[in-house]
Design a protein around this motif. Sequence first.
Motif, PDB file in Angstrom:
ATOM      1  N   LYS A  30       0.806  -1.222   0.000  1.00  0.00           N
ATOM      2  CA  LYS A  30       0.000   0.000   0.000  1.00  0.00           C
ATOM      3  C   LYS A  30       0.838   1.271   0.000  1.00  0.00           C
ATOM      4  CE  LYS A  30      -3.785  -2.406   0.227  1.00  0.00           C
ATOM      5  NZ  LYS A  30      -4.641  -2.538  -0.962  1.00  0.00           N
ATOM      6  N   ILE A  31       2.046   1.184   0.567  1.00  0.00           N
ATOM      7  CA  ILE A  31       2.894   2.379   0.694  1.00  0.00           C
ATOM      8  C   ILE A  31       4.292   2.073   0.169  1.00  0.00           C
ATOM      9  CG2 ILE A  31       3.929   4.041   2.293  1.00  0.00           C
ATOM     10  CD1 ILE A  31       1.632   3.495   4.216  1.00  0.00           C
ATOM     11  N   LEU A  32       4.827   2.977  -0.639  1.00  0.00           N
ATOM     12  CA  LEU A  32       6.213   2.883  -1.089  1.00  0.00           C
ATOM     13  C   LEU A  32       7.035   3.838  -0.227  1.00  0.00           C
ATOM     14  CD1 LEU A  32       8.026   1.630  -3.415  1.00  0.00           C
ATOM     15  CD2 LEU A  32       7.909   3.918  -4.424  1.00  0.00           C
ATOM     16  N   ARG A  33       7.957   3.283   0.526  1.00  0.00           N
ATOM     17  CA  ARG A  33       8.781   4.097   1.439  1.00  0.00           C
ATOM     18  C   ARG A  33      10.128   4.383   0.781  1.00  0.00           C
ATOM     19  NH1 ARG A  33       8.216  -0.661   5.521  1.00  0.00           N
ATOM     20  NH2 ARG A  33       8.569  -1.575   3.452  1.00  0.00           N
ATOM     21  N   VAL A  34      10.473   5.648   0.737  1.00  0.00           N
ATOM     22  CA  VAL A  34      11.654   6.103   0.003  1.00  0.00           C
ATOM     23  C   VAL A  34      12.623   6.812   0.943  1.00  0.00           C
ATOM     24  CG1 VAL A  34      12.443   7.529  -1.925  1.00  0.00           C
ATOM     25  CG2 VAL A  34      10.195   6.434  -2.036  1.00  0.00           C
ATOM     26  N   THR A  35      13.919   6.615   0.726  1.00  0.00           N
ATOM     27  CA  THR A  35      14.918   7.355   1.492  1.00  0.00           C
ATOM     28  C   THR A  35      16.065   7.757   0.579  1.00  0.00           C
ATOM     29  OG1 THR A  35      16.109   7.408   3.606  1.00  0.00           O
ATOM     30  CG2 THR A  35      16.411   5.439   2.260  1.00  0.00           C
ATOM     31  N   ALA A  36      17.007   8.501   1.133  1.00  0.00           N
ATOM     32  CA  ALA A  36      18.164   8.966   0.363  1.00  0.00           C
ATOM     33  C   ALA A  36      19.333   9.189   1.301  1.00  0.00           C
ATOM     34  CB  ALA A  36      17.831  10.278  -0.360  1.00  0.00           C
ATOM     35  N   ILE A  37      20.542   8.960   0.806  1.00  0.00           N
ATOM     36  CA  ILE A  37      21.713   9.253   1.624  1.00  0.00           C
ATOM     37  C   ILE A  37      21.702  10.744   1.971  1.00  0.00           C
ATOM     38  CG2 ILE A  37      23.195   7.379   0.825  1.00  0.00           C
ATOM     39  CD1 ILE A  37      24.473   9.369  -1.134  1.00  0.00           C
ATOM     40  N   PRO A  38      22.065  11.096   3.197  1.00  0.00           N
ATOM     41  CA  PRO A  38      22.022  12.512   3.618  1.00  0.00           C
ATOM     42  C   PRO A  38      23.272  13.278   3.187  1.00  0.00           C
ATOM     43  CG  PRO A  38      22.670  11.146   5.457  1.00  0.00           C
ATOM     44  CD  PRO A  38      22.399  10.188   4.315  1.00  0.00           C
ATOM     45  N   VAL A  69      17.031   9.758   6.766  1.00  0.00           N
ATOM     46  CA  VAL A  69      17.878   8.992   7.678  1.00  0.00           C
ATOM     47  C   VAL A  69      18.987   9.897   8.205  1.00  0.00           C
ATOM     48  CG1 VAL A  69      17.429   6.715   6.701  1.00  0.00           C
ATOM     49  CG2 VAL A  69      19.216   8.147   5.702  1.00  0.00           C
ATOM     50  N   THR A  70      19.588   9.485   9.310  1.00  0.00           N
ATOM     51  CA  THR A  70      20.573  10.348   9.975  1.00  0.00           C
ATOM     52  C   THR A  70      21.952  10.282   9.350  1.00  0.00           C
ATOM     53  OG1 THR A  70      20.988   8.557  11.554  1.00  0.00           O
ATOM     54  CG2 THR A  70      19.383  10.245  12.192  1.00  0.00           C
ATOM     55  N   ASP A  71      22.304   9.134   8.767  1.00  0.00           N
ATOM     56  CA  ASP A  71      23.633   9.007   8.177  1.00  0.00           C
ATOM     57  C   ASP A  71      23.629   7.984   7.044  1.00  0.00           C
ATOM     58  OD1 ASP A  71      23.740   6.454   9.436  1.00  0.00           O
ATOM     59  OD2 ASP A  71      24.589   7.348  11.240  1.00  0.00           O
ATOM     60  N   TYR A  72      24.757   7.833   6.391  1.00  0.00           N
ATOM     61  CA  TYR A  72      24.863   6.944   5.235  1.00  0.00           C
ATOM     62  C   TYR A  72      24.620   5.490   5.625  1.00  0.00           C
ATOM     63  CZ  TYR A  72      26.786  10.572   2.134  1.00  0.00           C
ATOM     64  OH  TYR A  72      26.954  11.686   1.356  1.00  0.00           O
ATOM     65  N   ALA A  73      25.177   5.075   6.750  1.00  0.00           N
ATOM     66  CA  ALA A  73      25.011   3.688   7.203  1.00  0.00           C
ATOM     67  C   ALA A  73      23.537   3.359   7.400  1.00  0.00           C
ATOM     68  CB  ALA A  73      25.789   3.457   8.490  1.00  0.00           C
ATOM     69  N   ALA A  74      22.778   4.324   7.892  1.00  0.00           N
ATOM     70  CA  ALA A  74      21.348   4.096   8.130  1.00  0.00           C
ATOM     71  C   ALA A  74      20.598   3.881   6.823  1.00  0.00           C
ATOM     72  CB  ALA A  74      20.749   5.276   8.890  1.00  0.00           C
ATOM     73  N   SER A  75      21.009   4.559   5.757  1.00  0.00           N
ATOM     74  CA  SER A  75      20.337   4.365   4.467  1.00  0.00           C
ATOM     75  C   SER A  75      20.543   2.938   3.976  1.00  0.00           C
ATOM     76  CB  SER A  75      20.850   5.372   3.434  1.00  0.00           C
ATOM     77  OG  SER A  75      22.184   5.098   3.047  1.00  0.00           O
ATOM     78  N   VAL A  76      21.731   2.404   4.204  1.00  0.00           N
ATOM     79  CA  VAL A  76      22.026   1.023   3.811  1.00  0.00           C
ATOM     80  C   VAL A  76      21.194   0.045   4.636  1.00  0.00           C
ATOM     81  CG1 VAL A  76      23.810  -0.783   3.803  1.00  0.00           C
ATOM     82  CG2 VAL A  76      24.363   1.534   3.002  1.00  0.00           C
ATOM     83  N   GLU A  77      21.204   0.226   5.959  1.00  0.00           N
ATOM     84  CA  GLU A  77      20.511  -0.705   6.849  1.00  0.00           C
ATOM     85  C   GLU A  77      18.993  -0.678   6.654  1.00  0.00           C
ATOM     86  OE1 GLU A  77      21.976  -3.017   8.677  1.00  0.00           O
ATOM     87  OE2 GLU A  77      23.867  -2.266   7.873  1.00  0.00           O
ATOM     88  N   LYS A  83      12.917  -1.667   5.790  1.00  0.00           N
ATOM     89  CA  LYS A  83      12.181  -0.575   6.436  1.00  0.00           C
ATOM     90  C   LYS A  83      11.857   0.510   5.419  1.00  0.00           C
ATOM     91  CE  LYS A  83      14.069  -1.389  11.053  1.00  0.00           C
ATOM     92  NZ  LYS A  83      14.888  -0.846  12.162  1.00  0.00           N
ATOM     93  N   VAL A  84      12.587   0.524   4.316  1.00  0.00           N
ATOM     94  CA  VAL A  84      12.244   1.352   3.166  1.00  0.00           C
ATOM     95  C   VAL A  84      12.296   0.463   1.929  1.00  0.00           C
ATOM     96  CG1 VAL A  84      13.126   3.502   4.179  1.00  0.00           C
ATOM     97  CG2 VAL A  84      14.623   2.109   2.725  1.00  0.00           C
ATOM     98  N   ASP A  85      11.703   0.922   0.838  1.00  0.00           N
ATOM     99  CA  ASP A  85      11.601   0.115  -0.371  1.00  0.00           C
ATOM    100  C   ASP A  85      12.486   0.610  -1.512  1.00  0.00           C
ATOM    101  OD1 ASP A  85       9.214  -1.445   0.668  1.00  0.00           O
ATOM    102  OD2 ASP A  85       8.395   0.595   0.680  1.00  0.00           O
ATOM    103  N   PHE A  92      29.224   4.119  -3.697  1.00  0.00           N
ATOM    104  CA  PHE A  92      29.836   3.380  -2.593  1.00  0.00           C
ATOM    105  C   PHE A  92      28.782   2.808  -1.658  1.00  0.00           C
ATOM    106  CE2 PHE A  92      32.735   3.640   1.381  1.00  0.00           C
ATOM    107  CZ  PHE A  92      33.039   2.295   1.269  1.00  0.00           C
ATOM    108  N   THR A  93      27.741   3.580  -1.352  1.00  0.00           N
ATOM    109  CA  THR A  93      26.695   3.039  -0.476  1.00  0.00           C
ATOM    110  C   THR A  93      25.964   1.894  -1.160  1.00  0.00           C
ATOM    111  OG1 THR A  93      25.579   5.139  -1.010  1.00  0.00           O
ATOM    112  CG2 THR A  93      26.103   4.735   1.288  1.00  0.00           C
ATOM    113  N   PHE A  94      25.817   1.957  -2.506  1.00  0.00           N
ATOM    114  CA  PHE A  94      25.242   0.811  -3.209  1.00  0.00           C
ATOM    115  C   PHE A  94      26.135  -0.413  -3.042  1.00  0.00           C
ATOM    116  CE2 PHE A  94      25.731  -1.912  -6.912  1.00  0.00           C
ATOM    117  CZ  PHE A  94      24.529  -2.607  -6.801  1.00  0.00           C
TER     118      PHE A  94
END
Length: 288
Positions: A30-38, A69-77, A83-85, A92-94
């Motif tokens: 129902k929901i697409l959750r999106v994030t980005a490296i900060p 997200v608060t930092d790069y590591a959080a975007s990966v996790e 928790k995001v889609d 590098f984060t990829f």
Amino acid sequence: MTTSTLRRALLACALLAGAFQLPAQAQQQKILRVTAIPDESPTELARKAAPLVKYLEQRLGMKVEFTPVTDYAASVETLINRKVDLAWFGGFTFVQASARSGGKVIPLVQREEDEKFKSVFITADPAIKTLADLKGKDVSFGAQSSTSGHLMPRSFLLQAGVDPDKDFRRVAYSGAHDATIAAVAGGKVQAGAVNISVWEKFVADKKVDTSRVHVFYTTPPYYDYNWSVSSEMAPELREAITKAFLDLNDKTPEGREVLSLQRATRFIPTKPENYKGIETAAKSAGLL
């Protein structure tokens, strides 16, 4: 109209309607959750995300939420743990996400600009003209997991015979490209490495005094950013997201706005093999 003709007409209408909807498996989400490296300030990231969220909602027919997200590591996790889609990663984060997930992270699209991305080294010190001149100086990178703000600049420094950990007086990590520019402009460090598109945006918006702060070295090109998803995402949804990005163009007001904020001329397909060079650089620098 005969009964059989009516049935065929109704079936044709049903098939036509279904062509504009996601299959049932994909509709269960129902929901697409999106994030980005900060890699920029939270306010800038939110500003860039808003039109894209609206566009994806219209194209996918589902609610889309941007989760910072608060930092790069959080975007990966957050992507690995579902928790995001959908996540906007640097190269590098990829690579980190792919390694951490056992290859279960798939890059869908990248900006055309990301095929030949670059970093720049900036300074306000007129005595600094080459990478070798950074020896004995205070130099800032962005976040430690930043491709364009740390990994690739470090890689090119090492290739030039400059080891940041041995040759710099101090290595600083600002956390984001705009913060690195501010650190150089404010005299907190003598030089810094930043993403070329952020630098060009600062120059275009007159947010930096180029009579003082200037580029003294531009790196060779490399692959960088992409939008990635988990391989466990329904294939139909994955394909719909990919098509939504590929269909963006500057012929429509919404397309122009999204592309402008994403600093893209257009989006193109990408693949894991594009980031092998970054993986090699990370291993060589002892960061992976």
